[in-house]
Design a protein around this motif. Structure first.
Motif: not given
Length: 139
Positions: A16-28
């Motif tokens: 339910g949180h694919r967008v947040f996972t993508g943001l986490a990858v980008f941020g890290l």
């Protein structure tokens, strides 16, 4: 009286949180790149910064840069928000890996919206006060 539940955690068969996972990858990835090549060469301050008003995110980029380089004390001085951001991003990646491996996803949703936003607003005010107290460092 009912129990206070600002967040609701479920385990589901879909992410339910694919967008947040993508943001986490980008941020890290961005933080890792900054750790090796340095801070961005452009000015990313908001307009209030030039009037001497520090917002809660002031120093955030320098804080993440310091944290990714292992300088915890300087990261805290620039902006303590880097710690929950980086740890949260790592947590999202671990959550993603477990979800891929098991097909079960831990999803977190806001339960009591008033309580959640009340706590969030209180923390942002405290962070704003902290950042304003460190205006000389952030200028």
């Amino acid at each position: 009286m009912g129990r206070w539940k600002p967040l609701r955690i479920t385990v589901d068969g879909q992410d339910g949180h694919r967008v947040f996972t993508g943001l986490a990858v980008f941020g890290l990835l961005a933080g890792t790149v900054m750790a090796f090549i340095g801070l961005p060469p452009i000015d990313i301050h908001g307009p209030l910064h030039y009037a001497g008003i520090m917002d809660p995110l002031c120093g955030g980029t320098r804080s993440v840069h310091s944290l990714m380089r292992g300088d915890l004390a300087m990261a805290w001085r620039y902006n303590p928000i880097a710690f929950p951001l980086v740890l949260g991003a790592i947590g999202l990646l671990v959550r993603h890996a477990v979800g891929l491996a098991t097909g079960r996803w831990m999803n977190v949703r806001i339960g009591d919206r008033r309580a959640f936003w009340g706590v969030t607003a209180t923390l942002l005010v405290a962070l704003e006060i902290n950042q304003q107290l460190h205006a000389d460092l952030l200028s």
